[in-house]
Scaffold this active site. Structure first.
Site, mmCIF file in Angstrom:
data_model
loop_
_atom_site.group_PDB
_atom_site.id
_atom_site.type_symbol
_atom_site.label_atom_id
_atom_site.label_comp_id
_atom_site.label_asym_id
_atom_site.label_seq_id
_atom_site.Cartn_x
_atom_site.Cartn_y
_atom_site.Cartn_z
ATOM 1 N N SER A 1 45.948 26.142 20.039
ATOM 2 C CA SER A 1 45.946 25.735 21.455
ATOM 3 C C SER A 1 44.642 26.063 22.176
ATOM 4 C CB SER A 1 47.100 26.421 22.187
ATOM 5 O OG SER A 1 47.012 27.819 22.036
ATOM 6 N N ASP B 1 46.472 34.865 30.047
ATOM 7 C CA ASP B 1 47.614 35.509 29.390
ATOM 8 C C ASP B 1 47.213 36.468 28.263
ATOM 9 O OD1 ASP B 1 46.743 33.793 27.430
ATOM 10 O OD2 ASP B 1 48.579 32.617 27.290
ATOM 11 N N HIS C 1 44.802 32.862 25.896
ATOM 12 C CA HIS C 1 44.108 31.626 26.277
ATOM 13 C C HIS C 1 43.037 31.917 27.328
ATOM 14 C CE1 HIS C 1 48.039 30.287 24.720
ATOM 15 N NE2 HIS C 1 47.305 29.318 24.192
#
Lengths: 250, 250
Positions: free
Chosen positions: A50, A227, A230
């Site tokens: 991601s 977080d 990320h």
């Protein structure tokens, strides 16, 4: 955020002035052995999870396509590459997929790596190989990670013997949301494995953990990551700046 | 695109090697009189038309919000600003709106400029003030542009006497889709007016036309802009690099 920053500035009052962004990037640079000289018409591929994917469009995406590059470090690195090397006719792709662990890269590797015939292959993978053990009951270990990653690169080098590899270090910023004490020291083993793999394959290695740790001496961790896993916009640019250090100016 | 590039490289075989991106940026830099030193907690506002807007989210957008910054030069400049100056606690907004001419900035100026109390205000406007005369029957002239723009900045300076202004030169790349011969020399008058206005208000002036013209000696115009008006990813980064030259390293 403001209270955080005030407390942070108080805590960091001693020592922080010695640090600066050029200093952090210098650290990134010394970790790089021999920079990559981009050849004419080079194909560059960003692969990973991601952090690489970052909301990119996935269907019918060609090279240098902004929505196909997503909004993370591949976008910021690509913008710099295209602007800095206009005469090289670079073709740059992002094929990161959110949530991927190494074995999931392998499942789509023929279509989303080998077939694109990259001259430069940049991979950042590993945080889910650890994180999903905590949150999704994934059973892989650091040995699984190292074994799968090694096999993936061996398979790649057999098919693309001249590909130049860039391995990004998986990183986690302790004390920000998702990342707490129970990540360590186990997560550090994944970082060390990535470094060993980079060394074994003669790959560029980008020490993202050290880069983020140093950056967190200049602004609070939440400035660099939402977080702990990320990157923020500032963090994505930090990664892109470090990534660019793997490329020769020629 | 490849045929274009081959023809381009043939045409440009003499002379192009003397040019380089650092050379282009040097030209941008000499146009800047006194760089802006960003103060602690500075608010930076990007204003303008579609080149600034670039698909940004418009509702409920705070500072340093990636989707609220859009995908154009404000995003790439902001990423660099946040990464380069982590200790300054910068707050950066984009309030560009596609299609805007100067009088349309004025219509929303109290809410979308004055109320944000920017310390640094960057404006790029003018291409629609000319283009919409061709394509939408707009009746304004270059005199309208200069008069409205001057009044807007006078109004702004009365309310924000300490604001530091950055004026981007409107630009158009001839021979790419929307931009043909009939733009010139009329469009050049808008560029000249923007420069006069920048000088009258002691603003930084970014000579985007010269920057793009020089860049088009390194790669074909279509590499830098899709339609002659809107920059490509490479073009947006080119603009961001030039924008960053207005800011002092301190």
């Amino acid at each position: 955020m403001n209270t955080n920053r005030r407390n942070f500035m108080k805590t960091m009052a001693v020592g922080a002035t010695a640090l600066s962004l050029p200093g952090i990037m210098k650290a990134a640079e010394t970790a790089v052995v021999k920079k990559i000289a981009l050849k004419q018409d080079a194909v560059i591929l960003f692969q990973g999870d991601s952090i690489t994917d970052w909301g990119r469009k996935r269907e019918n995406v060609g090279y240098n396509d902004q929505v196909g590059l997503g909004g993370g470090y591949p976008l910021f690195a690509t913008a710099q590459l295209l602007c800095k090397y206009p005469q090289k006719n670079l073709r740059i792709y992002n094929r990161g997929i959110s949530g991927n662990k190494v074995y999931e890269l392998r499942d789509r590797w023929d279509e989303e790596c080998i077939d694109l015939k990259p001259d430069v292959l940049s991979i950042l993978v590993g945080v889910n190989d650890y994180w999903h053990k905590l949150s999704f009951g994934y059973k892989g270990t650091v040995e699984t990670y190292e074994k799968d990653y090694t096999a993936l690169l061996k398979y790649t080098k057999e098919r693309l013997p001249d590909v130049q590899l860039i391995i990004g270090e998986p990183f986690a910023i302790k004390g920000v949301k998702a990342v707490d004490d129970k990540w360590f020291p186990e997560f550090d083993k994944f970082r060390a494995a990535a470094k060993r793999i980079a060394s074994a394959f003669g790959a560029m290695f980008i020490p993202y953990q050290e880069i983020f740790d140093d950056a967190c001496k200049l602004a609070p961790p939440a400035y660099w990551t939402g977080d702990g896993v990320h990157p923020s916009l500032a963090g994505a640019e930090l990664m892109a700046e470090a990534w660019m250090k793997t490329i020769s100016n020629k």
